[in-house]
Design a protein around this motif. Structure first.
Motif, mmCIF file in Angstrom:
data_model
loop_
_atom_site.group_PDB
_atom_site.id
_atom_site.type_symbol
_atom_site.label_atom_id
_atom_site.label_comp_id
_atom_site.label_asym_id
_atom_site.label_seq_id
_atom_site.Cartn_x
_atom_site.Cartn_y
_atom_site.Cartn_z
ATOM 1 N N GLN A 69 16.234 -8.094 -3.817
ATOM 2 C CA GLN A 69 16.346 -6.803 -4.476
ATOM 3 C C GLN A 69 17.211 -5.867 -3.619
ATOM 4 N N ASP A 70 17.808 -4.881 -4.275
ATOM 5 C CA ASP A 70 18.721 -3.967 -3.587
ATOM 6 C C ASP A 70 17.952 -2.728 -3.111
ATOM 7 N N ALA A 71 17.250 -2.879 -1.984
ATOM 8 C CA ALA A 71 16.500 -1.769 -1.394
ATOM 9 C C ALA A 71 16.288 -2.064 0.087
ATOM 10 N N PRO A 72 16.154 -1.022 0.914
ATOM 11 C CA PRO A 72 15.963 -1.236 2.353
ATOM 12 C C PRO A 72 14.775 -2.135 2.691
ATOM 13 N N ALA A 73 13.643 -1.955 2.011
ATOM 14 C CA ALA A 73 12.459 -2.768 2.324
ATOM 15 C C ALA A 73 12.711 -4.237 2.004
ATOM 16 N N GLU B 24 7.314 -4.229 -6.525
ATOM 17 C CA GLU B 24 7.344 -2.784 -6.275
ATOM 18 C C GLU B 24 7.334 -2.482 -4.777
ATOM 19 N N SER B 25 6.629 -3.304 -4.014
ATOM 20 C CA SER B 25 6.459 -3.031 -2.583
ATOM 21 C C SER B 25 7.779 -3.040 -1.828
ATOM 22 N N LEU B 26 8.755 -3.796 -2.310
ATOM 23 C CA LEU B 26 10.034 -3.898 -1.605
ATOM 24 C C LEU B 26 11.110 -2.990 -2.189
ATOM 25 N N ARG B 27 10.727 -2.127 -3.127
ATOM 26 C CA ARG B 27 11.687 -1.131 -3.672
ATOM 27 C C ARG B 27 11.485 0.194 -2.957
ATOM 28 N N GLN B 28 11.618 0.164 -1.643
ATOM 29 C CA GLN B 28 11.372 1.354 -0.830
ATOM 30 C C GLN B 28 12.538 1.567 0.128
ATOM 31 N N PRO B 29 12.714 2.802 0.641
ATOM 32 C CA PRO B 29 11.969 4.015 0.309
ATOM 33 C C PRO B 29 12.307 4.528 -1.079
ATOM 34 N N ARG B 30 11.383 5.318 -1.626
ATOM 35 C CA ARG B 30 11.467 5.751 -3.004
ATOM 36 C C ARG B 30 12.653 6.680 -3.293
ATOM 37 N N GLU C 97 10.275 4.886 5.482
ATOM 38 C CA GLU C 97 10.327 6.336 5.688
ATOM 39 C C GLU C 97 8.970 6.989 5.482
ATOM 40 N N GLN C 98 7.947 6.398 6.117
ATOM 41 C CA GLN C 98 6.571 6.903 6.040
ATOM 42 C C GLN C 98 5.999 7.048 7.452
ATOM 43 N N GLU C 99 6.787 7.618 8.339
ATOM 44 C CA GLU C 99 6.396 7.649 9.754
ATOM 45 C C GLU C 99 5.316 8.673 10.075
ATOM 46 N N ALA D 212 0.831 -1.209 0.000
ATOM 47 C CA ALA D 212 0.000 0.000 0.000
ATOM 48 C C ALA D 212 0.866 1.260 0.000
ATOM 49 N N LEU D 213 1.950 1.237 0.771
ATOM 50 C CA LEU D 213 2.853 2.399 0.828
ATOM 51 C C LEU D 213 3.480 2.675 -0.536
ATOM 52 N N ALA D 214 3.716 1.617 -1.302
ATOM 53 C CA ALA D 214 4.367 1.767 -2.609
ATOM 54 C C ALA D 214 3.392 2.161 -3.711
#
Length: 328
Positions: A216-220, A320-326, A60-62, A25-27
Motif C-alpha cells: 500500500q502507498d503509505a508510510p506505515a 487500515e493499520s498500514l494506511r498511516q499517518p492519517r 506520527e503518534q509520539e 490500535a493506532l489506526a
C-alpha cells in the motif's frame, strides 16, 4: 454524540507482529492508548523500547508515553530473547537508530505505570498483552487488587492443543516466562481473552494478502515492507518446514489477533469458555497451557480461549493499520 473511546494499555515485547498490532490500535478510531509498557522477549527490553518509539514515530503518534519494564523472566535465564524477528526484533534492517531514545522513555517503571493508569481509570482499561507476561505478574504482586481494577485482559500467547513453536509443546510468550503466565492465568479474574498460537495459525491470511498489505502507498506500509524484507518469519518458503507442517501455508501476524479482538469483539466468531492452567514442570511441557473442559481442576474462574475468527474483518483491520499517518 461521539462514542467514548476504549481505554487501552499495550504491554509489548515489540517484534514485527507487535509493531503490526500497535499500528492496528493506532489506526482504530475507537481506541485511546493510555501508554505502552515494554517487556523483554522478541528482543532485549532496550531494543523493545526503541522499536516502540520507532513505530510511534512512523505513525506520527509520539505523544503516547512509553515505559521500560522487565528485562527478564521471574525465574531463570534472562538471555532467552528470540531471533525470530532478528536480533533487534524488527528484522535487523533499520540503521538510523535514535541516539536520544532513552530521553523519550518515561522515568516511571512500566509496572508502576500500569498500576497507576489502571487505578486512575478503574474498570475502564483493557490491557492487551503481546509478550511474556512478566510485567503483569509483577503488577499483581505489587498490587493484589490490580486485576479486579481492569475492565478486561487480552493475551496473545499459550496454546490449545499442546502444539508448540519454540518447544515441542509450548508457545513462545508462555515458554519464555512460564511462572508469570501461570500467575496471570490463576490470579487475573477479570474477563480474559486468549489468542493462542493455534488460533492465530488456523485463521491465517494468504501470502497474496500479505503482498497487497505491505505494498500500500503509505508510510506505515513502507515501514512494514522494510522490516519484513529480510526476516525469515515472513518468508513463505521458510515457513514450509515450520508452521506449515501443522497448519498449512498462510501469513500469520500473531499479536494482531489479540489486538483485533480488543478493537472489535465481532472479529471473534467462536470461543471456548473454560478454566486453563499453565504447566510449570517437565522437559517437554513446561510453559504449555492446558484447557480444562471437564472441570477436573475445580477452578472457579474461566477464560475465553478464542477459536474462530472473521478473517475478512480481521484483514480489513490489518489493511487500515498500514494506511498511516492519517494526515498524509
Amino acid at each position: 454524540m461521539t462514542m467514548a473511546k476504549k481505554l487501552v494499555i499495550i504491554d509489548t515485547d515489540c517484534g514485527i507482529d507487535d509493531a503490526q498490532a500497535i499500528m492496528m490500535a493506532l489506526a482504530a478510531p475507537n481506541i485511546q492508548i493510555l501508554g505502552i509498557t515494554c517487556v523483554f522477549g522478541n528482543a532485549a527490553v532496550e531494543n523493545v523500547c526503541q522499536n516502540v518509539l520507532r513505530v510511534l514515530s512512523v505513525c506520527e503518534q509520539e505523544g503516547i508515553p512509553v515505559f521500560r519494564g522487565s528485562g527478564g523472566p521471574l525465574l531463570g535465564d534472562s538471555n532467552s530473547c528470540s531471533d525470530h524477528f532478528g536480533s533487534d526484533g524488527l528484522g535487523d534492517v533499520l540503521e538510523d537508530r535514535d541516539p536520544q531514545w532513552e530521553e523519550k522513555i518515561q522515568r516511571e517503571h512500566a509496572v508502576n505505570a500500569m498500576i497507576r493508569l489502571v487505578s486512575e481509570n478503574q474498570n475502564q482499561v483493557s490491557l492487551v498483552a503481546l509478550g511474556p507476561l512478566t510485567n503483569l505478574a509483577l503488577a499483581v504482586r505489587l498490587d493484589p487488587c490490580f486485576p479486579q481494577k481492569l475492565k478486561d485482559l487480552y493475551i496473545m500467547g499459550g496454546n490449545m492443543e499442546g502444539k508448540g513453536n519454540v518447544t515441542i509443546c509450548a508457545e513462545f510468550n508462555f515458554a519464555t516466562d512460564p511462572e508469570s503466565a501461570y500467575i496471570v492465568l490463576e490470579e487475573f479474574l477479570c474477563p480474559t481473552y486468549l489468542a493462542s498460537w493455534e488460533y492465530s495459525c488456523r485463521n491465517a491470511l494468504t501470502w497474496e494478502f500479505f503482498e497487497e498489505l505491505i505494498n500500500q502507498d503509505a508510510p506505515a506500509a513502507r515501514f512494514m515492507k522494510t522490516i519484513t524484507s529480510k526476516c525469515w518469519a515472513y518468508s513463505k518458503e521458510a515457513m514450509m518446514n515450520k508452521r506449515d507442517v501443522y497448519f498449512g501455508p498462510g501469513f500469520v501476524s500473531y499479536d494482531a489477533y489479540a489486538m483485533a479482538a480488543c478493537i472489535n469483539g465481532s472479529v471473534v466468531t467462536e470461543s471456548i469458555e473454560c478454566p486453563v492452567r499453565v504447566e510449570l514442570q517437565g522437559t517437554m511441557c513446561r510453559g504449555m497451557m492446558a484447557l480444562d473442559r471437564t472441570n477436573a481442576l475445580k477452578k472457579s474462574h474461566s477464560v475465553f480461549v478464542l477459536s474462530k475468527c472473521d478473517v475478512a474483518k480481521f484483514g480489513q483491520l490489518l489493511m487500515e493499520s498500514l494506511r498511516q499517518p492519517r494526515n498524509k
